[in-house]
Design an enzyme around this catalytic site. Structure first.
Site, PDB file in Angstrom:
ATOM      1  N   GLY A 182       6.916  -0.477   0.051  1.00  0.00           N
ATOM      2  CA  GLY A 182       7.975   0.518   0.019  1.00  0.00           C
ATOM      3  C   GLY A 182       7.648   1.725   0.862  1.00  0.00           C
ATOM      4  O   GLY A 182       7.810   2.863   0.418  1.00  0.00           O
ATOM      5  N   SER A 183       7.224   1.488   2.111  1.00  0.00           N
ATOM      6  CA  SER A 183       6.739   2.602   2.934  1.00  0.00           C
ATOM      7  C   SER A 183       7.674   2.969   4.071  1.00  0.00           C
ATOM      8  O   SER A 183       7.254   3.553   5.067  1.00  0.00           O
ATOM      9  CB  SER A 183       5.340   2.278   3.484  1.00  0.00           C
ATOM     10  N   THR A 184       8.964   2.663   3.940  1.00  0.00           N
ATOM     11  CA  THR A 184       9.910   3.040   4.987  1.00  0.00           C
ATOM     12  C   THR A 184      10.619   4.366   4.702  1.00  0.00           C
ATOM     13  O   THR A 184      11.298   4.904   5.577  1.00  0.00           O
ATOM     14  CB  THR A 184      10.965   1.944   5.198  1.00  0.00           C
ATOM     15  N   LEU A 229      11.560  -7.316  -2.237  1.00  0.00           N
ATOM     16  CA  LEU A 229      10.812  -7.546  -3.472  1.00  0.00           C
ATOM     17  C   LEU A 229      11.695  -7.970  -4.634  1.00  0.00           C
ATOM     18  O   LEU A 229      11.180  -8.351  -5.682  1.00  0.00           O
ATOM     19  CB  LEU A 229      10.017  -6.287  -3.832  1.00  0.00           C
ATOM     20  N   ASN A 286       3.565   0.651  -4.346  1.00  0.00           N
ATOM     21  CA  ASN A 286       4.346   1.879  -4.442  1.00  0.00           C
ATOM     22  C   ASN A 286       5.840   1.636  -4.638  1.00  0.00           C
ATOM     23  O   ASN A 286       6.523   2.457  -5.243  1.00  0.00           O
ATOM     24  CB  ASN A 286       4.136   2.704  -3.167  1.00  0.00           C
ATOM     25  N   SER A 342       4.755   5.700 -13.290  1.00  0.00           N
ATOM     26  CA  SER A 342       5.627   6.850 -13.503  1.00  0.00           C
ATOM     27  C   SER A 342       5.197   7.501 -14.796  1.00  0.00           C
ATOM     28  O   SER A 342       4.608   6.841 -15.669  1.00  0.00           O
ATOM     29  CB  SER A 342       7.085   6.405 -13.602  1.00  0.00           C
ATOM     30  N   TYR A 344      13.866   0.804 -16.981  1.00  0.00           N
ATOM     31  CA  TYR A 344      12.879   1.394 -16.069  1.00  0.00           C
ATOM     32  C   TYR A 344      11.590   1.723 -16.818  1.00  0.00           C
ATOM     33  O   TYR A 344      10.486   1.391 -16.376  1.00  0.00           O
ATOM     34  CB  TYR A 344      13.465   2.657 -15.437  1.00  0.00           C
ATOM     35  N   THR A 347       9.484  -1.337 -17.597  1.00  0.00           N
ATOM     36  CA  THR A 347       8.738  -1.874 -16.452  1.00  0.00           C
ATOM     37  C   THR A 347       7.536  -0.998 -16.116  1.00  0.00           C
ATOM     38  O   THR A 347       6.467  -1.509 -15.756  1.00  0.00           O
ATOM     39  CB  THR A 347       9.632  -2.019 -15.211  1.00  0.00           C
ATOM     40  N   LYS A 348       7.702   0.303 -16.240  1.00  0.00           N
ATOM     41  CA  LYS A 348       6.598   1.195 -15.901  1.00  0.00           C
ATOM     42  C   LYS A 348       5.487   1.168 -16.955  1.00  0.00           C
ATOM     43  O   LYS A 348       4.314   1.362 -16.632  1.00  0.00           O
ATOM     44  CB  LYS A 348       7.118   2.623 -15.677  1.00  0.00           C
TER      45      LYS A 348
END
Length: 240
Positions: A14-16, A67, A89, A141, A156, A159-160
């Site tokens: 996720g680095s864009t 993903l 990330n 998170s 959310y 999942t975290k």
């Protein structure tokens, strides 16, 4: 003594954009070789160009993978043959009453936030273990350790919490070995995460902080003496 990131090969999922992109840029400034991950070359190539502008001598490459399509992850990431640091990330946001969340959204949040870190890690473990010293940093998170009050992001949060469990268990599994596994737990940052999740937040909400703060925290974590592990770091907005 700290751990030098120069010439280390680092993959940031996720680095864009957002935190991932800022981290990739900082890693390039520190002399690391960065593997940029995104869902399309249209998103990854501009980032690679920026990295070359920062460090013309660096080695920068890309991985294209959605993903939310777990069946594609093994093949996409199997192309990586050398890796010192994996930063899981990438993430997606969910907020609101659980009864109103569509089944497809639940699957997406589970795939990207929890399934992907486990699958990517599994694919790359043999490569990481070839390194003299390797690291995995999972971006969770603060929602992964604190239950919300007053408003809800239940899927959310689940999942975290899973990412926290995965990080803690991996750290135990590789305790005493030349692979360090750590978790990073930030609060709300001023990124596009919420808007992409369908929530109409404005920039610079009072509870948001500059994601560059998280970049500095992550670099601090990754550069600790190899003999120690900053197993978990929470970063929250102290003043609102």
């Amino acid at each position: 003594m700290s751990y030098d990131l120069k010439n280390k090969t680092v993959l940031v999922t996720g680095s864009t954009d957002g935190l991932g992109k800022l981290l990739a840029l900082q890693l390039a400034r520190l002399g690391a070789n960065v593997i940029v991950h995104g869902r399309s070359s249209e998103k990854t190539e501009p980032v690679v160009k920026e990295l070359h502008e920062i460090n013309s001598a660096g080695s920068f490459s890309t991985i294209i993978c959605d993903l939310n399509k777990p069946e594609t992850i093994v093949e996409a990431f199997a192309d990586i043959k050398q890796l010192d640091i994996l930063v899981n990330n990438a993430g997606v946001w969910q907020e609101g009453n659980t009864v109103e969340v569509s089944p497809l959204k639940i699957i997406e949040v589970m795939n990207v936030n929890l399934g992907a870190p486990m699958l990517v890690t599994r694919v790359l473990l043999p490569v990481l273990l070839k390194s003299t010293y390797s690291q995995i940093l999972n971006t969770s998170s603060i929602a992964g350790v604190t239950l919300p009050e007053g408003y809800y992001h239940t899927i959310y949060t689940a999942t975290k919490w899973g990412v926290q469990a995965f990080s803690e268990a991996m750290a135990k599994e590789y305790d005493g070995k030349n692979l360090r596994v750590m978790g990073f737990y930030p609060g709300g940052m001023n990124t596009k995460l919420f808007v992409k999740g369908g929530i109409d937040y404005k920039e610079n909400e009072s509870w948001m902080f500059d994601p560059q703060e998280s970049v500095e925290a992550i670099i601090f974590i990754l550069t600790r003496n190899p003999k120690v592990s900053l197993k978990r770091m929470d970063l929250i907005n102290h003043l609102q």
